[in-house]
Motif scaffolding. Sequence first.
Motif, PDB file in Angstrom:
ATOM      1  N   THR A  83       0.797  -1.180   0.002  1.00 35.68           N
ATOM      2  CA  THR A  83      -0.010   0.079   0.562  1.00 35.68           C
ATOM      3  C   THR A  83       0.603   1.314  -0.165  1.00 35.68           C
ATOM      4  O   THR A  83       2.310   1.375   0.237  1.00 35.68           O
ATOM      5  N   LEU A  84       0.224   2.019  -0.625  1.00 35.30           N
ATOM      6  CA  LEU A  84       0.950   3.683  -0.635  1.00 35.30           C
ATOM      7  C   LEU A  84       1.165   3.637   0.632  1.00 35.30           C
ATOM      8  O   LEU A  84       2.465   4.349   1.588  1.00 35.30           O
ATOM      9  N   GLU A  85       0.377   3.220   2.158  1.00 37.28           N
ATOM     10  CA  GLU A  85       0.996   3.922   3.469  1.00 37.28           C
ATOM     11  C   GLU A  85       2.308   3.399   4.109  1.00 37.28           C
ATOM     12  O   GLU A  85       2.896   3.445   4.854  1.00 37.28           O
ATOM     13  N   GLY A  86       1.951   1.835   3.528  1.00 39.44           N
ATOM     14  CA  GLY A  86       3.316   1.264   4.026  1.00 39.44           C
ATOM     15  C   GLY A  86       4.560   1.932   2.960  1.00 39.44           C
ATOM     16  O   GLY A  86       5.568   1.797   3.871  1.00 39.44           O
ATOM     17  N   ALA A  87       4.277   2.187   2.066  1.00 37.48           N
ATOM     18  CA  ALA A  87       5.477   2.771   0.923  1.00 37.48           C
ATOM     19  C   ALA A  87       5.734   4.178   1.943  1.00 37.48           C
ATOM     20  O   ALA A  87       7.228   4.535   2.118  1.00 37.48           O
ATOM     21  N   GLU A  88       5.491   4.293   2.961  1.00 34.73           N
ATOM     22  CA  GLU A  88       5.700   6.362   3.409  1.00 34.73           C
ATOM     23  C   GLU A  88       6.103   5.734   5.052  1.00 34.73           C
ATOM     24  O   GLU A  88       7.027   6.101   5.491  1.00 34.73           O
ATOM     25  N   ASN A  89       5.629   4.503   5.056  1.00 27.87           N
ATOM     26  CA  ASN A  89       5.885   3.524   6.242  1.00 27.87           C
ATOM     27  C   ASN A  89       6.205   2.738   6.437  1.00 27.87           C
ATOM     28  O   ASN A  89       5.804   1.497   6.683  1.00 27.87           O
ATOM     29  N   LEU A  90       8.057   2.622   5.561  1.00 23.70           N
ATOM     30  CA  LEU A  90       8.783   1.336   5.193  1.00 23.70           C
ATOM     31  C   LEU A  90       8.975   0.349   6.533  1.00 23.70           C
ATOM     32  O   LEU A  90       9.266   0.837   8.023  1.00 23.70           O
ATOM     33  N   THR A  91       8.474  -0.998   6.427  1.00 20.52           N
ATOM     34  CA  THR A  91       9.371  -1.747   8.053  1.00 20.52           C
ATOM     35  C   THR A  91      10.855  -1.610   7.526  1.00 20.52           C
ATOM     36  O   THR A  91      11.305  -1.856   6.860  1.00 20.52           O
ATOM     37  N   GLY A  92      11.360  -2.781   8.401  1.00 20.35           N
ATOM     38  CA  GLY A  92      12.884  -2.571   8.542  1.00 20.35           C
ATOM     39  C   GLY A  92      13.367  -3.755   7.684  1.00 20.35           C
ATOM     40  O   GLY A  92      13.982  -3.390   6.712  1.00 20.35           O
ATOM     41  N   GLU A  93      12.135  -4.598   7.389  1.00 24.72           N
ATOM     42  CA  GLU A  93      12.716  -5.406   6.293  1.00 24.72           C
ATOM     43  C   GLU A  93      12.608  -4.996   4.340  1.00 24.72           C
ATOM     44  O   GLU A  93      13.693  -5.295   3.863  1.00 24.72           O
ATOM     45  N   ALA A  94      11.609  -3.737   4.682  1.00 25.46           N
ATOM     46  CA  ALA A  94      11.299  -3.414   3.344  1.00 25.46           C
ATOM     47  C   ALA A  94      12.529  -2.349   2.592  1.00 25.46           C
ATOM     48  O   ALA A  94      13.360  -1.957   1.345  1.00 25.46           O
ATOM     49  N   ARG A  95      12.854  -1.431   4.263  1.00 19.26           N
ATOM     50  CA  ARG A  95      14.098  -1.051   4.072  1.00 19.26           C
ATOM     51  C   ARG A  95      15.726  -1.099   3.418  1.00 19.26           C
ATOM     52  O   ARG A  95      16.799  -1.223   3.042  1.00 19.26           O
ATOM     53  N   ALA A  96      15.492  -3.056   3.584  1.00 19.18           N
ATOM     54  CA  ALA A  96      16.964  -3.359   3.830  1.00 19.18           C
ATOM     55  C   ALA A  96      16.823  -4.207   2.248  1.00 19.18           C
ATOM     56  O   ALA A  96      17.903  -4.724   1.862  1.00 19.18           O
ATOM     57  N   ALA A  97      15.587  -4.239   1.630  1.00 21.66           N
ATOM     58  CA  ALA A  97      15.560  -4.966   0.329  1.00 21.66           C
ATOM     59  C   ALA A  97      16.172  -3.424  -0.891  1.00 21.66           C
ATOM     60  O   ALA A  97      16.562  -2.470  -0.586  1.00 21.66           O
ATOM     61  N   GLU A  98      17.255  -4.684  -1.630  1.00 27.33           N
ATOM     62  CA  GLU A  98      17.985  -3.541  -2.531  1.00 27.33           C
ATOM     63  C   GLU A  98      16.988  -2.465  -3.358  1.00 27.33           C
ATOM     64  O   GLU A  98      17.338  -1.444  -3.949  1.00 27.33           O
ATOM     65  N   VAL A  99      15.935  -2.872  -3.811  1.00 31.78           N
ATOM     66  CA  VAL A  99      15.177  -1.948  -5.148  1.00 31.78           C
ATOM     67  C   VAL A  99      13.977  -2.590  -4.670  1.00 31.78           C
ATOM     68  O   VAL A  99      13.504  -3.925  -3.325  1.00 31.78           O
TER      69      VAL A  99
END
Length: 394
Positions: free
Chosen positions: A93-109
């Motif tokens: 979701t866009l909300e998820g993109a605005e508040n990234l989790t640690g796992e998402a931040r660790a991804a390269e893309v």
Amino acid sequence: MAWKTLDDMDLAGKRVLTRVDINVPVENGKVTDATRIERIAPTVEHILSQGGIPVLIAHFGRPKGKVVLDMSLRIVLPALEAALGHKVGFVETLEGAENLTGEARAAEVLLLENIRFYPGEEANDPEFAARLAGLGDIYCNDAFSAAHRAHASTAGVAEHLPSCAGRLMQAELQALEAALGAPERPVVAVVGGAKVSTKLDLLGNLVDKVDHLVIGGGMANTFLAAQGLNVGASLCEHDMADTARQIMVKAGAAGCEILLPADVVVAREFAAGAENEVVPAHACPEDAMILDAGPQSVARVAAVLAKAKTLIWNGPLGAFEIAPFDTATNAAAQEAARLSREAGLISVAGGGDTVAALNQAGAAEDFTYISTAGGAFLEWMEGKTLPGVAALGG
């Protein structure tokens, strides 16, 4: 060039909002043709190599502003990771993109869920575009195939961020500029397909831009009929006769030679291996259909191609889906491929049937550039301004 490329941008430490087209065919939960995914790899790789963080925006199908689970981009993740060679974090979701989790931040893309799940996308809603822009520091459009749409992710976002073309968009624009913007002459256009009515804007634009216009497929029958020739039971838009004559007059005034079939392949049925014969274009039997251009016509096309410096190709010369009515398309395509390979012919082709026909002829690899953009390619050839390209010039 009015638009910037990735080379003009400082990407280090920046989130690069990257519009891509990974709307690929899927069967039984698996991607069956990853060509579009593979084509975005150079853009993603460059962003990563410069220390940027690619945040991919894409659509999948036509969910019309609603969440349709069958159209989730999650299905392309395995193919995307395989093509990029990097771990891709999926953001639902866009909300998820605005508040990234640690796992998402660790991804390269990062890959955002299908942008067309949001009604603000296709409406190019200013508030939605601004919210989308808030996810990045730089906007990169690498989806030429969606550039004819004035959507939030193709045009609106560019009003809020420094913008540039991705590698695929850059290659496409440079190829089209070479073909129609400032081409080496003589320029030949091959235009085929079933109906004149769907390609009026295209033909009207091309006669002012090219030196020779080869017309094939069902469209050619309409032009032959407009000249008073009997086309029998062939596919033909008789109600477009006046329009066809107007195009021929316009071409004459512009110094553009129109090449119509001089001889044709006719049959009584449209079926593989159907009994057929070659007759002069003016001698189609009353009960027969014209299904391909004949050998004399192919020879004339080859002679024009031999003198050409630039070729634009859109559409087949006959009913290429069924042998033997693919003969003219195959022969002309193979000659264009040979000239591209051996004589430096600049050859640019695009459109769904075109790509299929050139692949079938074994000619695609030798063309200078093959566009998979479909509608955007056609609109560019028609001389129209593409919103997604215009937005990059701001």
